[in-house]
Design a protein around this motif. Structure first.
Motif, PDB file in Angstrom:
ATOM      1  N   LYS A   6      47.236  14.929  11.508  1.00 14.99           N
ATOM      2  CA  LYS A   6      46.583  14.809  12.819  1.00 14.99           C
ATOM      3  C   LYS A   6      46.019  13.392  12.959  1.00 14.99           C
ATOM      4  O   LYS A   6      46.761  12.437  12.769  1.00 14.99           O
ATOM      5  N   ASN A   7      44.708  13.246  13.279  1.00 16.43           N
ATOM      6  CA  ASN A   7      44.105  11.916  13.406  1.00 16.43           C
ATOM      7  C   ASN A   7      43.569  11.393  12.079  1.00 16.43           C
ATOM      8  O   ASN A   7      42.907  10.359  12.045  1.00 16.43           O
ATOM      9  N   PHE A   8      43.829  12.107  10.990  1.00 18.55           N
ATOM     10  CA  PHE A   8      43.204  11.783   9.710  1.00 18.55           C
ATOM     11  C   PHE A   8      44.187  11.150   8.737  1.00 18.55           C
ATOM     12  O   PHE A   8      45.367  11.462   8.728  1.00 18.55           O
ATOM     13  N   LYS A  44      39.126  15.248 -12.850  1.00 18.89           N
ATOM     14  CA  LYS A  44      38.263  14.823 -11.745  1.00 18.89           C
ATOM     15  C   LYS A  44      39.161  14.332 -10.612  1.00 18.89           C
ATOM     16  O   LYS A  44      39.666  13.223 -10.655  1.00 18.89           O
ATOM     17  N   HIS A  45      39.374  15.211  -9.629  1.00 26.02           N
ATOM     18  CA  HIS A  45      40.219  14.865  -8.483  1.00 26.02           C
ATOM     19  C   HIS A  45      39.338  14.704  -7.248  1.00 26.02           C
ATOM     20  O   HIS A  45      38.410  15.485  -7.035  1.00 26.02           O
ATOM     21  N   ALA A  46      39.659  13.717  -6.449  1.00 25.76           N
ATOM     22  CA  ALA A  46      38.870  13.427  -5.256  1.00 25.76           C
ATOM     23  C   ALA A  46      39.739  13.508  -4.009  1.00 25.76           C
ATOM     24  O   ALA A  46      40.940  13.248  -4.052  1.00 25.76           O
ATOM     25  N   VAL A  47      39.090  13.896  -2.902  1.00 25.50           N
ATOM     26  CA  VAL A  47      39.729  13.903  -1.590  1.00 25.50           C
ATOM     27  C   VAL A  47      38.848  13.073  -0.671  1.00 25.50           C
ATOM     28  O   VAL A  47      37.631  13.290  -0.602  1.00 25.50           O
ATOM     29  N   ILE A  48      39.452  12.111   0.004  1.00 26.32           N
ATOM     30  CA  ILE A  48      38.740  11.235   0.942  1.00 26.32           C
ATOM     31  C   ILE A  48      39.442  11.363   2.294  1.00 26.32           C
ATOM     32  O   ILE A  48      40.673  11.224   2.375  1.00 26.32           O
ATOM     33  N   ILE A  49      38.662  11.645   3.330  1.00 25.16           N
ATOM     34  CA  ILE A  49      39.237  11.764   4.674  1.00 25.16           C
ATOM     35  C   ILE A  49      38.691  10.645   5.548  1.00 25.16           C
ATOM     36  O   ILE A  49      37.474  10.454   5.657  1.00 25.16           O
ATOM     37  N   SER A  57      34.487  11.971   5.380  1.00 22.58           N
ATOM     38  CA  SER A  57      34.065  12.916   4.348  1.00 22.58           C
ATOM     39  C   SER A  57      34.787  12.605   3.048  1.00 22.58           C
ATOM     40  O   SER A  57      35.877  12.033   3.046  1.00 22.58           O
ATOM     41  N   SER A  58      34.128  12.987   1.949  1.00 22.16           N
ATOM     42  CA  SER A  58      34.726  12.778   0.634  1.00 22.16           C
ATOM     43  C   SER A  58      34.129  13.777  -0.343  1.00 22.16           C
ATOM     44  O   SER A  58      32.993  14.225  -0.188  1.00 22.16           O
ATOM     45  N   CYS A  92      40.469  25.691  -1.824  1.00 26.63           N
ATOM     46  CA  CYS A  92      40.844  25.621  -0.420  1.00 26.63           C
ATOM     47  C   CYS A  92      39.646  25.022   0.312  1.00 26.63           C
ATOM     48  O   CYS A  92      38.544  25.584   0.283  1.00 26.63           O
ATOM     49  N   LEU A  93      39.850  23.865   0.946  1.00 25.47           N
ATOM     50  CA  LEU A  93      38.772  23.136   1.613  1.00 25.47           C
ATOM     51  C   LEU A  93      39.084  22.969   3.097  1.00 25.47           C
ATOM     52  O   LEU A  93      40.249  22.801   3.478  1.00 25.47           O
ATOM     53  N   LYS A  94      38.031  22.977   3.917  1.00 29.06           N
ATOM     54  CA  LYS A  94      38.179  22.739   5.361  1.00 29.06           C
ATOM     55  C   LYS A  94      38.461  21.260   5.606  1.00 29.06           C
ATOM     56  O   LYS A  94      37.900  20.391   4.942  1.00 29.06           O
ATOM     57  N   ILE A  95      39.284  20.994   6.593  1.00 32.21           N
ATOM     58  CA  ILE A  95      39.502  19.631   7.063  1.00 32.21           C
ATOM     59  C   ILE A  95      38.852  19.516   8.430  1.00 32.21           C
ATOM     60  O   ILE A  95      39.105  20.354   9.289  1.00 32.21           O
ATOM     61  N   PRO A  96      37.956  18.568   8.675  1.00 30.86           N
ATOM     62  CA  PRO A  96      37.691  17.388   7.875  1.00 30.86           C
ATOM     63  C   PRO A  96      36.434  17.473   6.990  1.00 30.86           C
ATOM     64  O   PRO A  96      36.162  16.544   6.243  1.00 30.86           O
ATOM     65  N   SER A  97      35.657  18.552   7.043  1.00 33.36           N
ATOM     66  CA  SER A  97      34.356  18.574   6.358  1.00 33.36           C
ATOM     67  C   SER A  97      34.456  18.637   4.837  1.00 33.36           C
ATOM     68  O   SER A  97      33.520  18.259   4.144  1.00 33.36           O
ATOM     69  N   LEU A  98      35.569  19.160   4.313  1.00 33.89           N
ATOM     70  CA  LEU A  98      35.784  19.375   2.880  1.00 33.89           C
ATOM     71  C   LEU A  98      34.818  20.393   2.275  1.00 33.89           C
ATOM     72  O   LEU A  98      34.548  20.394   1.080  1.00 33.89           O
ATOM     73  N   GLU A  99      34.307  21.276   3.122  1.00 31.81           N
ATOM     74  CA  GLU A  99      33.512  22.411   2.631  1.00 31.81           C
ATOM     75  C   GLU A  99      34.459  23.397   1.961  1.00 31.81           C
ATOM     76  O   GLU A  99      35.602  23.563   2.389  1.00 31.81           O
ATOM     77  N   ILE A 100      33.979  24.073   0.923  1.00 26.85           N
ATOM     78  CA  ILE A 100      34.809  25.050   0.218  1.00 26.85           C
ATOM     79  C   ILE A 100      34.969  26.313   1.070  1.00 26.85           C
ATOM     80  O   ILE A 100      33.980  26.896   1.504  1.00 26.85           O
ATOM     81  N   ILE A 101      36.202  26.714   1.297  1.00 25.46           N
ATOM     82  CA  ILE A 101      36.498  28.005   1.906  1.00 25.46           C
ATOM     83  C   ILE A 101      36.589  29.038   0.786  1.00 25.46           C
ATOM     84  O   ILE A 101      36.000  30.091   0.850  1.00 25.46           O
ATOM     85  N   TRP A 102      37.337  28.690  -0.254  1.00 21.38           N
ATOM     86  CA  TRP A 102      37.386  29.506  -1.463  1.00 21.38           C
ATOM     87  C   TRP A 102      37.884  28.646  -2.617  1.00 21.38           C
ATOM     88  O   TRP A 102      38.505  27.612  -2.406  1.00 21.38           O
ATOM     89  N   GLN A 103      37.565  29.075  -3.819  1.00 20.90           N
ATOM     90  CA  GLN A 103      38.140  28.479  -5.025  1.00 20.90           C
ATOM     91  C   GLN A 103      38.299  29.584  -6.036  1.00 20.90           C
ATOM     92  O   GLN A 103      37.492  30.500  -6.091  1.00 20.90           O
TER      93      GLN A 103
END
Length: 188
Positions: A6-8, A44-49, A57-58, A92-103
């Motif tokens: 999308k825009n990200f 240690k894996h990172a996600v940066i949006i 968010s990161s 499983c993380l929300k885009i763009p907030s990166l809040e946890i939906i489940w793990q």
């Protein structure tokens, strides 16, 4: 790895040098997902949006089981979610907030990679192969005679012609259908 969605612009990296609770890290993250443990993280894996070039968010996700890296089949992005494999868990993380939906933990040791299959995912774990829903529910799992690593260089996990081809450590071969049914068992 960088992915446009999308825009990200979503960047997924392996930040091996990150030290928990240190102000001297090269990069700081807005969120840290790590359950305190007596063990140091092996992964240690990172996600940066970023949106229009600006970081919005990161997160860094740290786990203590089998070490994993970032490769083509380390994450799946769709439906405003990112599913990322970290050690023996899937987040499983929300885009763009990166809040946890489940793990959830799947393989006891390591999830090597995972793939989209129809409306679900297939996980190539060290001990088992799993088919899961997008909500992390196990549809089926399959274990062979040995671990799903092959020292002789055979491809351990392949999806081809509507079947799943598997090779274990001892070079035993298995063919499964998409419902997890064993179609062929070919001992070495």
């Amino acid at each position: 790895m960088k992915i446009d969605y999308k825009n990200f612009e979503i960047e997924v990296i392996d930040d091996k040098n990150y030290i928990l609770n240190s102000n001297n890290n090269f990069r700081q993250y807005q969120k840290i997902y790590f359950e305190e443990s007596k063990f140091q993280p092996t992964t240690k894996h990172a996600v940066i949006i970023k949106e229009y070039g600006i970081e919005i968010s990161s997160v860094i996700i740290c786990e203590t089981e089998g070490a994993t890296g970032i490769y083509e089949n380390s994450c799946i992005i769709e439906d405003d979610k990112i599913w990322i494999r970290v050690s023996n868990k899937i987040y499983c993380l929300k885009i763009p907030s990166l809040e946890i939906i489940w793990q959830k933990e799947f393989d006891q040791f390591t999830n090597f990679c995972f793939y989209k299959l129809e409306e679900d995912f297939l996980i190539h774990g060290e001990l088992e192969i799993f088919r899961i829903t997008k909500n992390g529910e196990i549809i089926w799992s399959f274990g062979g005679r040995d671990i799903w690593v092959n020292p002789e260089g055979s491809e351990e996990f392949t999806i081809k012609n509507n079947v799943i081809l598997l090779v274990d450590f001892e070079s035993n071969r298995y063919i499964l259908d998409f419902d997890g049914k064993l179609l062929e068992d070919i001992p070495k």
